[in-house]
Write a protein that holds these residues in place. Structure first.
Motif, PDB file in Angstrom:
ATOM      1  N   SER A   1      39.375  17.694  77.096  1.00 37.86           N
ATOM      2  CA  SER A   1      37.918  17.611  77.198  1.00 37.86           C
ATOM      3  C   SER A   1      37.282  18.815  76.527  1.00 37.86           C
ATOM      4  CB  SER A   1      37.486  17.566  78.677  1.00 37.86           C
ATOM      5  OG  SER A   1      38.178  16.570  79.390  1.00 37.86           O
ATOM      6  N   LYS A   2      35.983  18.704  76.282  1.00 39.83           N
ATOM      7  CA  LYS A   2      35.184  19.830  75.833  1.00 39.83           C
ATOM      8  C   LYS A   2      33.860  19.795  76.583  1.00 39.83           C
ATOM      9  CE  LYS A   2      33.621  17.260  71.745  1.00 39.83           C
ATOM     10  NZ  LYS A   2      33.557  17.269  70.255  1.00 39.83           N
TER      11      LYS A   2
ATOM     12  N   VAL B   1      33.971  25.410  74.870  1.00 41.21           N
ATOM     13  CA  VAL B   1      32.653  25.481  75.498  1.00 41.21           C
ATOM     14  C   VAL B   1      31.628  25.910  74.461  1.00 41.21           C
ATOM     15  CG1 VAL B   1      31.263  26.543  77.312  1.00 41.21           C
ATOM     16  CG2 VAL B   1      33.686  26.074  77.727  1.00 41.21           C
ATOM     17  N   SER B   2      30.535  25.158  74.351  1.00 40.97           N
ATOM     18  CA  SER B   2      29.493  25.508  73.379  1.00 40.97           C
ATOM     19  C   SER B   2      28.126  25.459  74.042  1.00 40.97           C
ATOM     20  CB  SER B   2      29.526  24.556  72.173  1.00 40.97           C
ATOM     21  OG  SER B   2      29.340  23.217  72.577  1.00 40.97           O
TER      22      SER B   2
ATOM     23  N   ARG C   1      30.262  32.498  79.386  1.00 37.45           N
ATOM     24  CA  ARG C   1      31.197  32.769  78.286  1.00 37.45           C
ATOM     25  C   ARG C   1      32.376  33.613  78.770  1.00 37.45           C
ATOM     26  NH1 ARG C   1      29.751  31.289  73.231  1.00 37.45           N
ATOM     27  NH2 ARG C   1      27.541  30.817  72.807  1.00 37.45           N
ATOM     28  N   ALA C   2      32.094  34.592  79.623  1.00 40.66           N
ATOM     29  CA  ALA C   2      33.170  35.424  80.167  1.00 40.66           C
ATOM     30  C   ALA C   2      34.113  34.586  81.024  1.00 40.66           C
ATOM     31  CB  ALA C   2      32.576  36.565  80.983  1.00 40.66           C
ATOM     32  N   LEU C   3      33.556  33.682  81.818  1.00 44.57           N
ATOM     33  CA  LEU C   3      34.386  32.810  82.651  1.00 44.57           C
ATOM     34  C   LEU C   3      35.246  31.892  81.795  1.00 44.57           C
ATOM     35  CD1 LEU C   3      35.154  31.679  85.436  1.00 44.57           C
ATOM     36  CD2 LEU C   3      33.178  30.132  85.254  1.00 44.57           C
ATOM     37  N   ALA C   4      34.648  31.322  80.729  1.00 45.01           N
ATOM     38  CA  ALA C   4      35.412  30.446  79.841  1.00 45.01           C
ATOM     39  C   ALA C   4      36.542  31.206  79.155  1.00 45.01           C
ATOM     40  CB  ALA C   4      34.480  29.819  78.809  1.00 45.01           C
ATOM     41  N   ALA C   5      36.277  32.460  78.761  1.00 50.73           N
ATOM     42  CA  ALA C   5      37.327  33.279  78.138  1.00 50.73           C
ATOM     43  C   ALA C   5      38.431  33.584  79.145  1.00 50.73           C
ATOM     44  CB  ALA C   5      36.720  34.569  77.603  1.00 50.73           C
ATOM     45  N   GLU C   6      38.057  33.901  80.364  1.00 51.45           N
ATOM     46  CA  GLU C   6      39.049  34.183  81.411  1.00 51.45           C
ATOM     47  C   GLU C   6      39.922  32.960  81.683  1.00 51.45           C
ATOM     48  OE1 GLU C   6      38.975  34.812  86.243  1.00 51.45           O
ATOM     49  OE2 GLU C   6      37.253  35.505  85.061  1.00 51.45           O
ATOM     50  N   LYS C   7      39.316  31.752  81.617  1.00 54.29           N
ATOM     51  CA  LYS C   7      40.062  30.516  81.864  1.00 54.29           C
ATOM     52  C   LYS C   7      40.745  29.995  80.608  1.00 54.29           C
ATOM     53  CE  LYS C   7      38.543  29.794  86.176  1.00 54.29           C
ATOM     54  NZ  LYS C   7      39.418  29.613  87.358  1.00 54.29           N
TER      55      LYS C   7
ATOM     56  N   GLU D   1      24.545  26.167  89.236  1.00 50.34           N
ATOM     57  CA  GLU D   1      25.992  26.303  89.386  1.00 50.34           C
ATOM     58  C   GLU D   1      26.751  25.919  88.109  1.00 50.34           C
ATOM     59  OE1 GLU D   1      26.689  27.883  91.834  1.00 50.34           O
ATOM     60  OE2 GLU D   1      25.579  27.279  93.613  1.00 50.34           O
ATOM     61  N   GLY D   2      26.361  26.526  86.985  1.00 49.02           N
ATOM     62  CA  GLY D   2      27.018  26.204  85.724  1.00 49.02           C
ATOM     63  C   GLY D   2      28.504  26.506  85.711  1.00 49.02           C
ATOM     64  N   PHE D   3      28.937  27.442  86.564  1.00 46.64           N
ATOM     65  CA  PHE D   3      30.355  27.788  86.583  1.00 46.64           C
ATOM     66  C   PHE D   3      31.215  26.586  86.961  1.00 46.64           C
ATOM     67  CE2 PHE D   3      29.481  28.066  91.072  1.00 46.64           C
ATOM     68  CZ  PHE D   3      30.675  27.742  91.685  1.00 46.64           C
ATOM     69  N   LEU D   4      30.652  25.648  87.742  1.00 45.85           N
ATOM     70  CA  LEU D   4      31.416  24.467  88.136  1.00 45.85           C
ATOM     71  C   LEU D   4      31.720  23.565  86.949  1.00 45.85           C
ATOM     72  CD1 LEU D   4      30.043  23.191  91.552  1.00 45.85           C
ATOM     73  CD2 LEU D   4      32.369  23.865  91.000  1.00 45.85           C
ATOM     74  N   CYS D   5      30.838  23.548  85.970  1.00 44.25           N
ATOM     75  CA  CYS D   5      31.094  22.763  84.761  1.00 44.25           C
ATOM     76  C   CYS D   5      32.299  23.320  84.013  1.00 44.25           C
ATOM     77  CB  CYS D   5      29.855  22.762  83.867  1.00 44.25           C
ATOM     78  SG  CYS D   5      28.374  22.061  84.630  1.00 44.25           S
ATOM     79  N   VAL D   6      32.379  24.652  83.935  1.00 47.16           N
ATOM     80  CA  VAL D   6      33.530  25.288  83.294  1.00 47.16           C
ATOM     81  C   VAL D   6      34.796  25.020  84.101  1.00 47.16           C
ATOM     82  CG1 VAL D   6      34.520  27.481  82.526  1.00 47.16           C
ATOM     83  CG2 VAL D   6      32.060  27.070  82.285  1.00 47.16           C
ATOM     84  N   GLU D   7      34.714  25.124  85.406  1.00 51.94           N
ATOM     85  CA  GLU D   7      35.862  24.861  86.267  1.00 51.94           C
ATOM     86  C   GLU D   7      36.326  23.413  86.127  1.00 51.94           C
ATOM     87  OE1 GLU D   7      38.979  25.428  88.513  1.00 51.94           O
ATOM     88  OE2 GLU D   7      37.609  27.076  87.995  1.00 51.94           O
ATOM     89  N   ALA D   8      35.374  22.477  86.024  1.00 49.64           N
ATOM     90  CA  ALA D   8      35.737  21.069  85.845  1.00 49.64           C
ATOM     91  C   ALA D   8      36.499  20.870  84.545  1.00 49.64           C
ATOM     92  CB  ALA D   8      34.475  20.204  85.860  1.00 49.64           C
ATOM     93  N   LEU D   9      36.058  21.533  83.480  1.00 53.08           N
ATOM     94  CA  LEU D   9      36.755  21.457  82.203  1.00 53.08           C
ATOM     95  C   LEU D   9      38.202  21.927  82.340  1.00 53.08           C
ATOM     96  CD1 LEU D   9      36.565  21.094  79.045  1.00 53.08           C
ATOM     97  CD2 LEU D   9      35.940  23.519  78.965  1.00 53.08           C
ATOM     98  N   CYS D  10      38.410  23.034  83.022  1.00 56.60           N
ATOM     99  CA  CYS D  10      39.768  23.569  83.211  1.00 56.60           C
ATOM    100  C   CYS D  10      40.633  22.599  84.008  1.00 56.60           C
ATOM    101  CB  CYS D  10      39.708  24.918  83.922  1.00 56.60           C
ATOM    102  SG  CYS D  10      38.840  26.188  83.010  1.00 56.60           S
ATOM    103  N   ARG D  11      40.071  22.019  85.061  1.00 55.05           N
ATOM    104  CA  ARG D  11      40.827  21.069  85.881  1.00 55.05           C
ATOM    105  C   ARG D  11      41.294  19.874  85.057  1.00 55.05           C
ATOM    106  NH1 ARG D  11      39.990  20.815  91.583  1.00 55.05           N
ATOM    107  NH2 ARG D  11      39.797  22.954  92.347  1.00 55.05           N
ATOM    108  N   LEU D  12      40.416  19.353  84.213  1.00 55.67           N
ATOM    109  CA  LEU D  12      40.775  18.183  83.412  1.00 55.67           C
ATOM    110  C   LEU D  12      41.913  18.500  82.454  1.00 55.67           C
ATOM    111  CD1 LEU D  12      37.290  16.564  82.625  1.00 55.67           C
ATOM    112  CD2 LEU D  12      38.890  16.039  84.467  1.00 55.67           C
TER     113      LEU D  12
END
Length: 375
Positions: free
Chosen positions: A215-216, A244-245, A232-238, A197-208
């Motif tokens: 955060s990064k 994100v690296s 990467r597509a999700l991070a670009a959309e958000k 569920e890597g997408f949750l890590c990206v979502e957590a970043l956006c929430r913070l």
């Protein structure tokens, strides 16, 4: 020791086996290890008089008998199979070896460490039937696996539970200081696929960021190309793509450096935390504050929610995100969790794991550990 992957081949079981072999040689001068691994594993091991590495090119059924002859010529007292590994591919030789060995060399002991069963695909479970039933000893790394397999082993005896250690030595110490006015660093460590569920890590970043907590996010370790493209597509959309690296597969000292530089480790496992997760153990040993998931009916011994880890129920992704927010906004909580995490992780040393294996081997071949008295 039969293992399809071995460093420098990116595979958690291969790394585990390498650490185990190192520890076996270190703690007992009476041990000699022959490792049989893949021809394309680009093996890089330190020279050692009691370690020999053989490479094979065929893990299919056609390679079964050559594999058996190689093990027999080594003069081994015990044949130990690590399963599964990426290096085996779809080859069935490791799956069939315990059964054939039972008739070919009945007096030689076969041990199998089964690293995955409960989360395996039904067809993969079916393919492991001889790995479960035929060997003299079956080793598992987690209590949940032991409970799932104990009824299949009659009359051969229940599985032996030997926890795994972290594949990443603590080369760098995690910083204890509280960051002020700087980005928090979130990290995920381990081979990344959809089960994590890597997408949750990206979502957590956006929430913070939305809540004023700069955060990064760093994904440390290997990742499937399609999963990296999706994230990467999700991070670009958000609109957080520049935060994100991805490190990709990297040497252990670099992994340790990334873990030491992080503030929070995120492990949103779809099936919940277990002692099979060497990446989790590594994060705890580095003293990181960790947020992860737990299954309803299981929690590894010694873990305490709010004391050495923050937990969210499997499937409750909102609770997971709330836990990340809580830990990101409370520096004292991060420090306490990290300190207690390091204490918990200290119990999982490779020396202790190696001694458990040596005791098992000596029991099988009828040799007492030194100091135990005559047989």
């Amino acid at each position: 020791m039969i293992v399809g992957s071995f460093p420098e081949m990116p595979c958690g079981v291969g790394d585990y086996t390498y650490r185990l072999v190192e520890a076996l040689l270190r703690v007992d001068e009476g041990v000699k290890v022959d490792v049989v691994t893949s021809a394309d594993s680009r093996v890089k091991v330190s020279s050692h008089a009691r370690l020999v590495v053989h490479q094979v090119s065929n893990w299919g059924v056609r390679g079964l008998f050559s594999l058996m002859r190689m093990a027999a010529r080594s003069g081994a007292d015990v044949v130990h199979i690590q399963y599964p590994t990426k290096g085996y591919g779809t080859g069935l030789a490791p799956n069939l070896l315990p059964l054939f060995w039972y008739f070919y060399r009945p007096r030689m002991s076969v041990v199998v460490t089964l690293h995955e069963f409960t989360i395996a695909h039904p067809l993969r479970k079916l393919s492991t039937v001889f790995l479960i039933l035929a060997p003299r000893r079956l080793v598992v790394c987690d209590l949940r696996e032991e409970k799932a397999l104990r009824h299949f082993r009659w009359p051969r005896g229940r599985p032996e539970l030997i926890p795994l250690g972290a594949n990443i030595p603590v080369w760098f110490k995690c910083h204890p200081q509280v960051r002020e006015g700087d980005h928090l660093t979130l990290c995920h460590f381990g081979f990344l696929n959809k089960s994590k569920e890597g997408f949750l890590c990206v979502e957590a970043l956006c929430r913070l960021w939305r809540e004023g907590l700069p955060s990064k996010l760093v994904f440390v370790g290997g990742i499937k190309p399609e999963e990296e493209a999706r994230l990467r597509a999700l991070a670009a959309e958000k609109r957080v793509a520049d935060l994100v690296s991805f490190t990709g597969f990297c040497p252990t000292d670099e992994v340790s450096r990334h873990l030491a530089q992080a503030d929070i480790a995120l492990f949103p496992f779809r099936d919940g935390i277990s002692l099979r997760r060497g990446s989790f153990v590594a994060a705890m040993q580095h003293g990181l504050a960790v947020v992860t998931t737990r299954a309803r009916d299981y929690l590894p011994p010694g873990l305490q929610d709010g004391e050495n880890v923050l937990l969210a129920p499997v499937g409750d992704w909102e609770a997971f995100l709330q836990a990340v927010r809580r830990i990101a906004s409370d520096s004292e909580l991060r420090l306490r969790l990290g300190t207690n995490a390091k204490r918990w992780g200290a119990a999982f040393t490779w020396e202790a794991i190696a001694r458990r294996h040596i005791a098992l081997y000596r029991e099988l071949v009828g040799v007492r550990v030194k100091g135990d008295g005559p047989k």
